[in-house]
Design an enzyme around this catalytic site. Structure first.
Site, short mmCIF file in Angstrom:
data_model
loop_
_atom_site.label_atom_id
_atom_site.label_comp_id
_atom_site.label_asym_id
_atom_site.label_seq_id
_atom_site.Cartn_x
_atom_site.Cartn_y
_atom_site.Cartn_z
N LEU A 39 38.97 18.85 145.63
CA LEU A 39 38.66 17.39 145.50
C LEU A 39 37.64 17.20 144.44
O LEU A 39 37.12 18.09 143.78
CB LEU A 39 38.23 16.97 147.03
CG LEU A 39 39.37 16.80 148.25
CD1 LEU A 39 38.67 17.07 149.36
CD2 LEU A 39 40.38 15.73 148.01
N GLY A 40 37.38 15.83 144.21
CA GLY A 40 36.28 15.58 143.37
C GLY A 40 36.80 14.82 142.12
O GLY A 40 36.06 14.57 141.20
N CYS A 43 35.49 13.83 137.65
CA CYS A 43 34.18 13.98 137.66
C CYS A 43 33.29 15.39 137.91
O CYS A 43 32.57 15.92 137.53
CB CYS A 43 33.44 12.86 138.68
SG CYS A 43 31.95 12.76 138.98
N GLY A 116 51.14 12.29 144.94
CA GLY A 116 51.59 10.97 145.57
C GLY A 116 52.37 10.22 144.61
O GLY A 116 52.31 10.08 143.43
N HIS A 446 0.22 6.10 138.20
CA HIS A 446 -0.50 6.46 136.64
C HIS A 446 -0.79 7.97 136.81
O HIS A 446 -1.23 8.41 137.70
CB HIS A 446 -1.56 5.62 136.33
CG HIS A 446 -2.11 6.15 134.91
ND1 HIS A 446 -1.56 5.96 133.85
CD2 HIS A 446 -3.37 6.99 134.76
CE1 HIS A 446 -2.26 6.39 132.82
NE2 HIS A 446 -3.25 6.99 133.47
P1 FAD Z 1 39.41 10.98 138.69
O1 FAD Z 1 37.88 11.35 139.01
O2 FAD Z 1 39.85 10.81 137.38
O3 FAD Z 1 40.18 11.12 139.86
C1 FAD Z 1 41.50 10.98 139.67
C2 FAD Z 1 42.13 12.16 140.61
O4 FAD Z 1 43.58 11.80 141.11
C3 FAD Z 1 42.16 13.49 140.24
O5 FAD Z 1 41.58 14.53 140.91
C4 FAD Z 1 43.84 13.61 140.04
O6 FAD Z 1 44.23 15.02 140.16
C5 FAD Z 1 44.33 12.72 141.19
N1 FAD Z 1 45.65 12.45 140.93
C6 FAD Z 1 46.10 11.49 139.92
N2 FAD Z 1 47.33 11.34 140.12
C7 FAD Z 1 47.85 12.00 141.31
C8 FAD Z 1 49.32 11.66 141.93
N3 FAD Z 1 49.98 11.25 141.69
N4 FAD Z 1 48.84 12.24 143.54
C9 FAD Z 1 47.66 12.94 143.68
N5 FAD Z 1 46.58 12.89 143.03
C10 FAD Z 1 46.52 12.31 141.91
N6 FAD Z 1 30.99 9.44 134.50
C11 FAD Z 1 29.65 9.01 134.70
O7 FAD Z 1 29.62 8.10 135.45
N7 FAD Z 1 28.59 10.00 134.80
C12 FAD Z 1 28.86 11.08 133.85
O8 FAD Z 1 28.10 11.73 133.62
C13 FAD Z 1 29.99 11.29 133.39
N8 FAD Z 1 30.57 12.55 132.51
C14 FAD Z 1 31.71 12.78 132.12
C15 FAD Z 1 31.90 13.86 131.36
C16 FAD Z 1 33.25 14.24 131.01
C17 FAD Z 1 33.44 15.43 130.19
C18 FAD Z 1 34.34 13.32 131.30
C19 FAD Z 1 35.88 13.58 130.94
C20 FAD Z 1 34.22 12.27 132.20
C21 FAD Z 1 32.74 11.89 132.52
N9 FAD Z 1 32.40 10.87 133.47
C22 FAD Z 1 31.16 10.39 133.95
C23 FAD Z 1 33.61 9.86 133.71
C24 FAD Z 1 34.00 10.09 134.98
O9 FAD Z 1 34.26 11.57 135.52
C25 FAD Z 1 35.03 9.24 135.61
O10 FAD Z 1 34.80 7.81 135.27
C26 FAD Z 1 35.49 9.48 137.15
O11 FAD Z 1 35.76 10.63 137.13
C27 FAD Z 1 36.70 8.19 137.69
O12 FAD Z 1 36.80 8.58 138.51
P2 FAD Z 1 38.26 8.30 139.52
O13 FAD Z 1 38.26 8.63 140.83
O14 FAD Z 1 38.54 7.10 139.18
O15 FAD Z 1 39.18 9.16 138.80
#
Ligand code: FAD
Ligand code: NAI
Length: 467
Positions: A39-40, A43, A116, A446
């Site tokens: 999970l996670g 990010c 999904g 301070h």
């Molecule tokens: P995601 O974290 O991308 O999660 C989506 C999940 O859905 C994934 O686990 C994927 O496997 C799953 N998934 C997709 N399709 C399906 C499906 N059909 N069925 C089941 N599961 C599926 N943001 C910050 O705020 N601070 C930071 O310091 C920062 N650093 C970053 C560094 C890097 C190198 C990168 C690439 C990104 C960074 N980000 C940062 C951005 C941040 O990671 C994303 O904005 C955040 O993860 C978005 O969350 P989310 O839940 O929308 O999507």
């Protein structure tokens, strides 16, 4: 047949897992479908957390190698154990992803492993790792499938020599040279990691400036600081191709406005020109979910165009940040539970975790000018801050922008050590629609770096106490 779920979330990143946990807390019957091993999402696995682990470790390495002498700390025989650095990063990721699994159990969230797909109104089809399909009934579906690396046409990312952020987080050895394509957040953060570990880093950026989205004055000063650290910037350039030679990569670029082609050679190329929504095979069109021309899901208060289907996080329009996804996840769960739900999109901080760090919340000077909003400005440099001087870390400044007639804070911009931790105070003030005078008249301990924020706020009315 079992009772349907109240909601099934597709995707277990910051959007999805926070939505699931909040829904569980509110007593809803909830499942989260995640196709990854852990999970996670981006990010925790290949984004925020591993990058920050490497940024911290590489900063310590550079500090002990080059900067500690100024404090009277003599070091010798310092060497890099990259394998151990990567191992420590992996342990952090492992602990945090397991933490989410624990929170799911604690809040009665069903974690369903598999991919999904929306199979129709109130129906999610899940395909597990062995290809076995099952169908789950639900009253609501939340799409939280996140984003993926945007490709550069004509350039194939092999994650060995030409890498995305994912490959750049796990390089097996320190490359002698690296060309970073894109002077955005990833380019500057991961470019910093490898530069600190010994790589010669060149950055090629299409626009004439770095960090689009950040305040122009901050971006300019940050670029100067990064240049002093050894970054070689090529701004206003577009990459036209990369040739893979035996031991190196030859990158061709030309001025974005037109002009003669130039070449750069490097051992590794990092492509980081943005991310795009990941909604492959989800069945969006069949379900009636509308997307914008770039594929981002359009929402109104997290509701999509299809009844009973919601969307949050990176796959929707707006900022692609973990805390934005988290806010939306919580709000979406609360809306589904029938509660009043709100996200204040005007107060979402942005941070670039380089050294110096860059942080901001609210509007930039450029945005205020474009909107024709009259504003007052107060600024304070860290050279005049006692704690920064004691720490011998005096780069940067804090700038407060306030409405010219009401004094309400419209934007706060910072560059300096630890500003990622200082921006929270500015965000809280803006959440309460504070005036700059509210910060100026709040007693700050301070000596602290946060006194620079107070002094900048005092500067809005012209009573900064600066030498
Ligand atoms: P995601 O974290 O991308 O999660 C989506 C999940 O859905 C994934 O686990 C994927 O496997 C799953 N998934 C997709 N399709 C399906 C499906 N059909 N069925 C089941 N599961 C599926 N943001 C910050 O705020 N601070 C930071 O310091 C920062 N650093 C970053 C560094 C890097 C190198 C990168 C690439 C990104 C960074 N980000 C940062 C951005 C941040 O990671 C994303 O904005 C955040 O993860 C978005 O969350 P989310 O839940 O929308 O999507
Ligand atoms: P970005 O949008 O921050 O930067 C991409 C850069 O590439 C821009 O400066 C853009 O002008 C440039 N660019 C685009 N096409 C180009 C081309 N063909 N040639 C040269 N330059 C080109 O995207 P980045 O850095 O890839 O990060 C992706 C997302 O991840 C961002 O939305 C960011 O919010 C998120 N992220 C957030 C972090 C944080 O909050 N600290 C850290 C890392 C990522």
């Amino acid at each position: 047949m079992a009772d349907p779920y109240d909601l099934i979330i597709i995707g277990g990143g910051p959007g999805g897992y926070n939505c699931a946990i909040r829904a569980g807390q509110l007593g809803l019957k909830v499942a989260c479908v995640e196709k990854g091993k852990t999970l996670g999402g981006t990010c925790l696995n290949v984004g925020c957390i591993p990058s920050k682990a490497l940024l911290h470790a590489s900063e310590l390495y550079e500090g002990v190698s080059s900067h500690y002498g100024a404090f009277g700390i003599k070091t010798s025989g310092v060497s890099l154990d990259l394998d151990q650095m990567m191992k420590a990063k992996a342990e952090t990721v492992d602990g945090l992803t397991k933490g989410i699994a624990f929170l799911f159990k604690k809040n009665k969230v069903d974690h369903i492993s598999g991919t999904g797909r929306i199979a129709g109104a109130g129906s999610v089809e899940v395909t597990d790792a062995k290809g076995k399909k099952s169908t789950l009934a639900t009253k609501n579906i939340v799409i939280a499938t996140g984003s993926e690396v945007a490709p550069l046409p004509g350039v194939e990312i092999d994650e060995k020599r030409i890498v995305s952020s994912t490959g750049a987080l796990s390089l097996p050895k320190v490359p002698k040279s690296m060309v970073v394509i894109g002077a955005g957040v990833i380019g500057l953060e991961l470019g910093s990691v490898w530069r600190r570990l010994g790589t010669q880093v060149s950055i090629v950026e299409y626009l004439p400036r770095i960090m689009p989205g950040a305040d122009g004055e901050v971006a300019k000063q940050a670029q100067r600081a990064f240049k002093r650290q050894g970054f070689d910037f090529h701004l206003g350039m577009k990459v036209t191709g990369i040739e893979k030679l035996k031991t190196k990569l030859k990158l061709t670029m030309e001025p974005a406005k037109g002009g003669d082609a130039q070449t750069l050679e490097a051992e590794t190329v990092l492509v980081c020109i943005g991310r795009r929504p990941y909604t492959e095979n989800l069945g969006l069109a069949e379900a009636g979910v509308k997307t914008d021309p770039r594929g981002f899901i359009e929402t109104n208060h997290w509701k999509t165009a299809a009844s009973g289907i919601w969307a949050i996080g990176d796959c929707t329009t707006g900022l692609m940040l973990a805390h934005k996804a988290e806010e939306e996840g919580v709000a979406c769960a609360e809306a589904i539970a029938g509660k009043a739900a709100h996200v204040n999109y005007g107060v979402i901080p942005g941070v670039v975790y380089t050294s110096p760090e860059i942080a901001w919340v609210g509007r930039t000077e450029e945005e205020l000018k474009e909107a024709g909003i009259a504003y007052k400005k107060g600024a304070f440099p860290f050279t005049a801050n006692a704690r920064a001087r004691a720490n011998q870390d005096m780069q940067g400044f804090v700038k407060v922008l306030a409405d010219a007639s009401t004094d309400e804070i419209l934007g706060v911009h910072m560059m300096g050590a630890n500003v990622s931790e200082m921006i929270g105070e500015a965000a809280l003030a803006m959440e309460f629609s504070a005036a700059s005078e509210d910060i100026a008249r709040t007693c700050h301990a301070h000596p602290t770096l946060s006194e620079a924020l107070r002094q900048a706020a005092m500067g809005v009315e012209g009573w900064t106490m600066q030498m």
